[in-house]
Design a protein around this motif. Structure first.
Motif, PDB file in Angstrom:
ATOM      1  N   PRO A  21      41.277   9.902  -3.002  1.00 25.99           N
ATOM      2  CA  PRO A  21      41.168  11.260  -2.443  1.00 25.99           C
ATOM      3  C   PRO A  21      40.133  11.378  -1.317  1.00 25.99           C
ATOM      4  CG  PRO A  21      40.308  11.171  -4.699  1.00 25.99           C
ATOM      5  CD  PRO A  21      40.970   9.860  -4.442  1.00 25.99           C
ATOM      6  N   HIS A  22      39.106  10.530  -1.343  1.00 28.01           N
ATOM      7  CA  HIS A  22      38.087  10.605  -0.288  1.00 28.01           C
ATOM      8  C   HIS A  22      38.654  10.078   1.030  1.00 28.01           C
ATOM      9  CE1 HIS A  22      35.244  11.703  -3.343  1.00 28.01           C
ATOM     10  NE2 HIS A  22      35.605  10.650  -4.055  1.00 28.01           N
ATOM     11  N   VAL A  23      39.427   8.990   0.946  1.00 31.75           N
ATOM     12  CA  VAL A  23      40.062   8.440   2.148  1.00 31.75           C
ATOM     13  C   VAL A  23      41.111   9.437   2.661  1.00 31.75           C
ATOM     14  CG1 VAL A  23      41.468   6.546   3.069  1.00 31.75           C
ATOM     15  CG2 VAL A  23      39.638   6.057   1.429  1.00 31.75           C
ATOM     16  N   ALA A  24      41.875  10.005   1.733  1.00 36.35           N
ATOM     17  CA  ALA A  24      42.925  10.957   2.141  1.00 36.35           C
ATOM     18  C   ALA A  24      42.308  12.138   2.894  1.00 36.35           C
ATOM     19  CB  ALA A  24      43.682  11.437   0.908  1.00 36.35           C
ATOM     20  N   GLU A  25      41.156  12.608   2.417  1.00 36.05           N
ATOM     21  CA  GLU A  25      40.490  13.737   3.080  1.00 36.05           C
ATOM     22  C   GLU A  25      40.014  13.324   4.479  1.00 36.05           C
ATOM     23  OE1 GLU A  25      40.310  16.787   1.713  1.00 36.05           O
ATOM     24  OE2 GLU A  25      39.341  17.520   3.546  1.00 36.05           O
ATOM     25  N   SER A  26      39.423  12.142   4.566  1.00 35.43           N
ATOM     26  CA  SER A  26      38.932  11.684   5.874  1.00 35.43           C
ATOM     27  C   SER A  26      40.090  11.464   6.838  1.00 35.43           C
ATOM     28  CB  SER A  26      38.114  10.392   5.708  1.00 35.43           C
ATOM     29  OG  SER A  26      36.892  10.703   5.079  1.00 35.43           O
ATOM     30  N   GLU A  27      41.198  10.990   6.346  1.00 35.68           N
ATOM     31  CA  GLU A  27      42.355  10.776   7.223  1.00 35.68           C
ATOM     32  C   GLU A  27      42.821  12.099   7.817  1.00 35.68           C
ATOM     33  OE1 GLU A  27      46.802   9.874   8.011  1.00 35.68           O
ATOM     34  OE2 GLU A  27      45.959  11.299   6.596  1.00 35.68           O
ATOM     35  N   LYS A  28      42.835  13.146   6.974  1.00 30.38           N
ATOM     36  CA  LYS A  28      43.242  14.483   7.459  1.00 30.38           C
ATOM     37  C   LYS A  28      42.298  14.944   8.574  1.00 30.38           C
ATOM     38  CE  LYS A  28      43.778  16.934   3.531  1.00 30.38           C
ATOM     39  NZ  LYS A  28      43.607  18.078   2.706  1.00 30.38           N
ATOM     40  N   ILE A  29      41.007  14.686   8.364  1.00 29.27           N
ATOM     41  CA  ILE A  29      40.006  15.104   9.363  1.00 29.27           C
ATOM     42  C   ILE A  29      40.212  14.322  10.656  1.00 29.27           C
ATOM     43  CG2 ILE A  29      37.517  15.201   9.869  1.00 29.27           C
ATOM     44  CD1 ILE A  29      37.088  15.406   6.762  1.00 29.27           C
ATOM     45  N   LEU A  30      40.391  13.007  10.521  1.00 32.80           N
ATOM     46  CA  LEU A  30      40.551  12.155  11.712  1.00 32.80           C
ATOM     47  C   LEU A  30      41.759  12.588  12.536  1.00 32.80           C
ATOM     48  CD1 LEU A  30      39.777   8.692  10.067  1.00 32.80           C
ATOM     49  CD2 LEU A  30      38.443   9.754  11.892  1.00 32.80           C
ATOM     50  N   ARG A  31      42.830  12.977  11.856  1.00 32.65           N
ATOM     51  CA  ARG A  31      44.041  13.338  12.597  1.00 32.65           C
ATOM     52  C   ARG A  31      43.847  14.591  13.440  1.00 32.65           C
ATOM     53  NH1 ARG A  31      48.394  14.527   9.560  1.00 32.65           N
ATOM     54  NH2 ARG A  31      47.646  13.896   7.522  1.00 32.65           N
ATOM     55  N   LYS A  32      42.873  15.408  13.075  1.00 31.28           N
ATOM     56  CA  LYS A  32      42.633  16.643  13.843  1.00 31.28           C
ATOM     57  C   LYS A  32      41.936  16.387  15.174  1.00 31.28           C
ATOM     58  CE  LYS A  32      42.604  20.560  10.750  1.00 31.28           C
ATOM     59  NZ  LYS A  32      41.816  21.695  10.287  1.00 31.28           N
ATOM     60  N   CYS A  33      41.227  15.272  15.282  1.00 33.43           N
ATOM     61  CA  CYS A  33      40.444  15.012  16.501  1.00 33.43           C
ATOM     62  C   CYS A  33      41.382  14.618  17.638  1.00 33.43           C
ATOM     63  CB  CYS A  33      39.420  13.903  16.244  1.00 33.43           C
ATOM     64  SG  CYS A  33      38.499  13.448  17.722  1.00 33.43           S
ATOM     65  N   VAL A  34      41.225  15.310  18.785  1.00 36.05           N
ATOM     66  CA  VAL A  34      42.115  15.043  19.934  1.00 36.05           C
ATOM     67  C   VAL A  34      41.353  14.314  21.054  1.00 36.05           C
ATOM     68  CG1 VAL A  34      43.668  16.960  19.438  1.00 36.05           C
ATOM     69  CG2 VAL A  34      41.682  17.364  20.895  1.00 36.05           C
ATOM     70  N   HIS A  35      40.218  13.722  20.730  1.00 34.60           N
ATOM     71  CA  HIS A  35      39.380  12.906  21.636  1.00 34.60           C
ATOM     72  C   HIS A  35      38.884  13.674  22.871  1.00 34.60           C
ATOM     73  CE1 HIS A  35      42.174   9.341  20.418  1.00 34.60           C
ATOM     74  NE2 HIS A  35      42.923  10.394  20.289  1.00 34.60           N
TER      75      HIS A  35
END
Ligand code: SF4
Ligand code: SF4
Length: 441
Positions: free
Chosen positions: A13-27
């Protein structure tokens, strides 16, 4: 941002949460402009965007942390200015918290770093140990000059420099009790008496209880509450942080069961940011998830709570010029920007805001000990901006900022609640002269 985590990785669940956060970043990099470490060091890897790339690479590849990522994540203040700036809603706080826990689990730091961190985690969250350590620090003061010359011992020198030359006596206000409100009852709250704050400046809790009870609010200091866990949480010591969170949830839920609570009042914004996150931190613990979410919903900074009360006219009319320093955990962590300034103005203070108010003062929990060089640069920049306001007093709502700014500023640095308590009839804050307060009654 595209990510490539496997299904097995996402089962955590910790990785899943971080993945969701990472996907939001548009650089887009908007966050770099307001990041204190990027502004100070000018290195992309010391910016939020650079750190996000480093964290993504480490987590996606399931790698242990290495020296490079540890260097750049350690330099992050967790000030959360990047979250205020980010147009895509990237929750950098949860991402960097996960990265710090991963570092703690997978990276072996050099011996002195390990010892310093272990000592901070052993001492700071416990008022008795912290008080004893501050007394001992007096004997180490003559060694500061020598220690500063040895790069690996700079954190020890920073600690000795920050230790105050005198420590106020312990206050009975931190003991479990119920303080009745005066007159018509307007509410019932618990207060977090805290750890470092209750040793460095117990008058903050005294002013809080005194002001609330004069306003008709019953104040409970619950049995069993302790450090909120923020200090160790920011060092990646997840088990210790969660143990503190569970202990406090239990203490406050008992107070809820024994008579209800309208709020849990917090007077150190660094603690407030963490307690408001207990619901997230304990979300995967079935025994605590729901209770922790209730506690987070009840948590209020004292200025948030006061702003919602119908305050009477102040007893004194100060007219003093006050520079309001908004702690990062107040403005970025909790998005409380308006209430402290409005309360000070209503109480008769003339509020000025320093330039670059979004930039951290360099305190950031244990940052001023573990990263003393960057911290000192940020502190000096902050003090210069504060002194340029022409204010007579600095007001702020976080003990870390008070200690940090006071270590370099020529003017007194006072907790906002102490100034409000004085304006509404409480005692004059220590270290502030009558003449600088004015205060016609
Ligand atoms: S939390 Fe602060 S120091 Fe860390 S990346 Fe964000 S803006 Fe920079
Ligand atoms: S501002 Fe937000 S979306 Fe843009 S790079 Fe920074 S974290 Fe990513």
């Amino acid at each position: 941002m595209q990510t490539n985590f496997s299904a097995a990785q996402l089962a955590d669940p910790h990785v899943a949460e971080s993945e969701k956060i990472l996907r939001k970043c548009v650089h887009c990099g908007f966050c770099t402009a307001t990041c204190p470490t990027y502004v100070t060091l000018g290195n992309e890897l010391d910016s939020p965007r650079g750190r996000i790339y480093l964290i993504k690479d480490m987590l996606e590849n399931g790698r242990p942390a290495d020296k490079e990522i540890v260097t750049h994540i350690d330099r992050c203040l967790s000030c959360l200015a990047c979250m205020t700036t980010c147009p895509s809603g990237v929750n950098y706080m949860h991402l960097v918290d996960h990265a710090r826990a991963h570092i703690e689990q997978t990276y072996r730091r050099p011996l002195l770093d390990r010892l310093t961190r272990a000592m901070l985690a052993f001492v700071l969250p416990y008022p008795g140990r912290f008080r004893a350590a501050l007394k001992l620090a007096r004997f180490g003061r003559p060694l500061i000059g020598l220690l500063e010359k040895l790069p690996t011992l700079k954190p020890v020198a920073a600690m000795l420099k920050l230790a105050p030359s005198s420590i106020p006596p312990a206050s009975p206000i931190a003991s479990p009790a119920v303080h009745a409100g005066q007159g018509t009852k307007r509410g019932r709250v618990a207060i977090l008496t805290g750890c470092a704050q209750s040793v460095l400046d117990p008058a903050i809790n005294e002013a809080t209880v005194s002001l609330l009870t004069r306003l008709g609010v019953e104040v409970v200091v619950p049995e069993g509450e302790g450090c909120c866990g923020a200090l160790v949480h920011h060092m990646g010591r997840e088990d210790q942080a969660l143990a503190s969170a569970r202990q406090n949830v239990d203490a406050w839920m008992r107070a809820v069961d024994q008579g209800g609570l309208d709020a849990i009042i917090i007077t150190a914004s660094g603690c407030g940011t963490t307690i408001k996150d207990y619901g997230f931190m304990l979300r995967v613990d079935p025994a605590y998830a729901e209770k922790a979410a209730r506690v987070s919903a009840l948590a209020k900074d004292m200025t948030e709570y006061l702003a919602a009360l119908d305050l009477p006219e102040p007893v004194r009319k100060p007219g003093t010029i006050v520079a309001y320093h908004s702690a990062c955990s107040m403005q970025h962590g909790q998005k409380i920007t308006r209430q402290p300034k409005e309360l000070l103005a209503k109480a008769g203070f003339m509020v000025r805001e320093p330039r670059e108010g979004h930039l951290c003062c360099g305190s950031a929990g244990t940052y001023n000990i573990l990263q003393p060089d960057i911290s000192a640069k940020l502190r000096n920049r902050k003090v210069k901006n504060i002194e340029a306001t022409g204010a007579e007093i600095v007001a702020t709502g976080n003990i870390g900022c008070i200690t940090q700014i006071a270590s370099a500023a020529k003017l007194p640095v006072v907790h906002t609640i102490k100034l409000l308590d004085w304006a509404y009839g409480g005692p004059k804050p220590d270290g502030v002269s009558e003449s600088s307060l004015g205060g016609a009654e």
